[in-house]
Scaffold this active site. Sequence first.
Site, mmCIF file in Angstrom:
data_model
loop_
_atom_site.group_PDB
_atom_site.id
_atom_site.type_symbol
_atom_site.label_atom_id
_atom_site.label_comp_id
_atom_site.label_asym_id
_atom_site.label_seq_id
_atom_site.Cartn_x
_atom_site.Cartn_y
_atom_site.Cartn_z
ATOM 1 N N ARG A 35 0.741 -1.209 -0.049
ATOM 2 C CA ARG A 35 -0.004 -0.051 -0.046
ATOM 3 C C ARG A 35 0.967 1.112 0.022
ATOM 4 N NH1 ARG A 35 -1.889 0.944 4.310
ATOM 5 N NH2 ARG A 35 -1.225 -0.918 5.631
ATOM 6 N N TYR B 133 -1.505 -3.544 -6.819
ATOM 7 C CA TYR B 133 -1.219 -4.402 -5.780
ATOM 8 C C TYR B 133 -2.088 -4.213 -4.381
ATOM 9 C CZ TYR B 133 1.812 -7.084 -2.866
ATOM 10 O OH TYR B 133 2.086 -8.411 -2.053
ATOM 11 N N GLY C 230 -4.569 -3.904 -1.525
ATOM 12 C CA GLY C 230 -5.188 -2.736 -0.702
ATOM 13 C C GLY C 230 -5.328 -1.433 -1.683
ATOM 14 N N LYS D 196 -9.398 -2.086 1.626
ATOM 15 C CA LYS D 196 -9.190 -1.059 2.638
ATOM 16 C C LYS D 196 -10.050 0.263 2.197
ATOM 17 C CE LYS D 196 -5.950 -3.238 4.500
ATOM 18 N NZ LYS D 196 -6.276 -3.817 6.007
ATOM 19 N N HIS E 114 -10.621 -2.013 11.690
ATOM 20 C CA HIS E 114 -9.404 -2.782 11.118
ATOM 21 C C HIS E 114 -9.439 -4.132 12.211
ATOM 22 C CE1 HIS E 114 -5.019 -3.040 9.639
ATOM 23 N NE2 HIS E 114 -5.801 -3.701 8.860
ATOM 24 N N SER F 285 -1.326 -3.181 10.816
ATOM 25 C CA SER F 285 -0.907 -4.252 9.655
ATOM 26 C C SER F 285 0.153 -5.052 9.936
ATOM 27 C CB SER F 285 -0.620 -3.591 8.229
ATOM 28 O OG SER F 285 -1.806 -2.696 8.140
ATOM 29 N N CYS G 32 0.980 -7.441 12.202
ATOM 30 C CA CYS G 32 0.994 -7.779 13.656
ATOM 31 C C CYS G 32 0.603 -8.913 14.060
ATOM 32 C CB CYS G 32 0.489 -6.740 14.566
ATOM 33 S SG CYS G 32 1.293 -5.284 14.467
ATOM 34 N N GLY G 33 0.225 -9.764 13.188
ATOM 35 C CA GLY G 33 -0.428 -11.389 13.577
ATOM 36 C C GLY G 33 -1.801 -11.412 13.656
ATOM 37 N N ASP H 73 -9.180 -9.421 9.037
ATOM 38 C CA ASP H 73 -8.962 -8.087 8.669
ATOM 39 C C ASP H 73 -9.691 -7.001 9.106
ATOM 40 O OD1 ASP H 73 -6.495 -6.699 7.871
ATOM 41 O OD2 ASP H 73 -7.762 -6.136 5.987
ATOM 42 N N ARG I 73 2.187 -11.997 -0.331
ATOM 43 C CA ARG I 73 0.824 -12.459 0.204
ATOM 44 C C ARG I 73 0.270 -13.535 -0.354
ATOM 45 N NH1 ARG I 73 -1.646 -8.280 3.830
ATOM 46 N NH2 ARG I 73 -0.188 -6.648 3.710
ATOM 47 N N ARG J 238 2.554 -3.737 18.244
ATOM 48 C CA ARG J 238 3.960 -4.238 18.491
ATOM 49 C C ARG J 238 4.924 -3.243 19.059
ATOM 50 N NH1 ARG J 238 6.826 -8.084 14.778
ATOM 51 N NH2 ARG J 238 4.661 -8.165 13.674
ATOM 52 N N ASN K 280 -0.712 -17.178 22.728
ATOM 53 C CA ASN K 280 -1.548 -16.170 23.241
ATOM 54 C C ASN K 280 -3.277 -16.488 23.528
ATOM 55 O OD1 ASN K 280 0.258 -14.319 22.332
ATOM 56 N ND2 ASN K 280 -0.067 -14.260 20.288
HETATM 57 C C1 OXD Z 1 -2.639 -4.408 5.779
HETATM 58 C C2 OXD Z 1 -3.593 -5.414 4.973
HETATM 59 O O1 OXD Z 1 -2.089 -3.556 5.093
HETATM 60 O O2 OXD Z 1 -4.226 -5.933 5.495
HETATM 61 O O3 OXD Z 1 -3.492 -3.977 6.694
HETATM 62 O O4 OXD Z 1 -3.255 -5.651 3.758
HETATM 63 MN MN MN Z 2 -4.961 -4.991 7.293
#
Ligand code: OXD
Ligand code: MN
Length: 602
Positions: free
Chosen positions: A68, A209, A211, A218, A238, A260, A262-263, A285, A376, A407, A501
Amino acid sequence: MQTTNQKLKDWVEQIANHCLPQDVYWCDGSKTEQDNLLKELVAQGTFKPVAARPNSYWVCSHPSDVARVEKRTFICSRKEEDAGPTNNWMDPAQMKQILWPKFAGCMQGRRMYVIPFCMGPYDSPLAKIGVEITDSPYVVANMYLMARVGEKALAKLGNGDFIPCLHSVGAPLLAGQKDVPWPCEPDPENKYIVQFPEEHMIWSYGSGYGGNALLGKKCLALRIASVMARKEGWLAEHMLILSLTNPQGKTFYMAAAFPSACGKTNLAMLKMPLPGWQVKCLGDDIAWLRPGSDGRLWAINPEYGFFGVAPGTSGKTNAQAMAAMEKNAIFTNVALADDGDVWWEGIDREITGAIDWQGARWTPGCGRKAAHPNSRFTAPLSQCPILDEHWNDGEGVPLSAIIFGGRRPSTVPLVTEAFSWEHGVFFGSAIASETTAANLDQVGIVRRDPFAMRPFFGYHVCDYFQHWLSFKNLSHLPRIFMVNWFQKEGERFLWPGYSDNGRVLKWITQRLENKVPGQKSALGINPGLQELDLTGLKIAASDLARLLTCDGHQWKKEAQSIAEFYQSLGPKVPPALWQQLTDLQKRLDPSPREHHSSCCMF
Ligand code: OXD
Ligand code: MN
């Protein structure tokens, strides 16, 4: 395909007359259509079949088009004030003057696809219909997986309103010119990802590409939807959505916002480390949250697929995601290994060599990364083996908890419960995170990312805070928690993360059921040292203490940094949030009299 929607017909005709494609194709979403499109993408050299996975494809982007582009993303509201301090703003008329001429003839030599799509289950009160026009077959192939596409969406639209989403890679093919596998505008300054919030309209130019180009994600489901949600009284977020069922068979639904990469995908498909507990996934997401007549917040996932970060995903870290992408998947910017399967850093499979994401020969130890860090996989939600049975329910699922995270190498404890909704909104407003490869700007600096929405607000961030606060009188609000899996000692993570977690999720459900008292700190409610279920996990007592404690010294600095952040947002930060900050500062630095009773907290 037939539509009686005159507004749609007129718009498609107007765009075709302006962009001058070689032909116009309406996507009906059928299997035959998808198969044909995939064949074409292979024939033209954009897609390469992945031998090891049925109906799956490997594709590499132009090296300038890998993430993005936040600097080139604009909110074009009529008043600058309405876009707020976190967005790039331009006057809509001025933007159109710049961009409309770029679209002139931009689809020459290419097919123009018209993709009617629905975000959200068809029968959801929140479902929104968009129509994306694009000259990128890659985008079409991804949209099939990421949204509900085709005839049914068109039927739902009927003669109603839709969100027009115009996309071009900005690379016309002139007579005799040979195409390239990934056409795009290589000059980063000539890419535009533009939202017109008053018109509910999106124009995207120059990038193919993620988003930037799959406009349902997004651009629509966050930026434009957040504007609609404010007007209509709901929230576009989000967030992942998961369900957690305890050994007694009681199910809790939770939504979690993280910046984005962060798991979120890993948490959404977490394998519980504790017997009898089960996580199921509804989305990884985006979540749309709607107050129900019962006073609860109900969540749907507007998407239909996963567009997950590949590196780091393996059978160990996320077996469910690995299963979800076993077939019918698209892999963008990963490596293609000599064994015929896709490969990326952290996939946990030995290979002898590969073609890297830039098409070059790659061997282990050569010193380069084989996959781009933001590479991705795209895969249908329906292929997730632990998909929650309510994933496609129009009403959604009622949330018991909302989790905010980031994070943070230090400062933020493993988990903290907010004292109230307003306190939780304060947590959300102050999320910060080390930046990752999901956008093209600087990586590895800590930046404030309120509600993990910084790149996705469709309007002024402070109005957004106010909108969240406005829900405070709902009778059965979810409780709010702040988490951080990423505390470090030097380079060592203090908490193992991933499936562990789930231990934190268990504690959250125990708080919801009032089964554990928690421990009050200046920050909120943290687990007492004995409260987390650590069965089967070895963790040093000193690490655990650090993970669970609010460090007063660090938090005084953090509170100062939040104050500076609020100041940077201008005068519209809601007084209720300033009050939360002041209350926190008082708890951190109690007056002498109060000090006596609360000093033992730190
Ligand atoms: C982001 C995605 O960048 O989900 O947040 O692609
Ligand atoms: Mn995202």
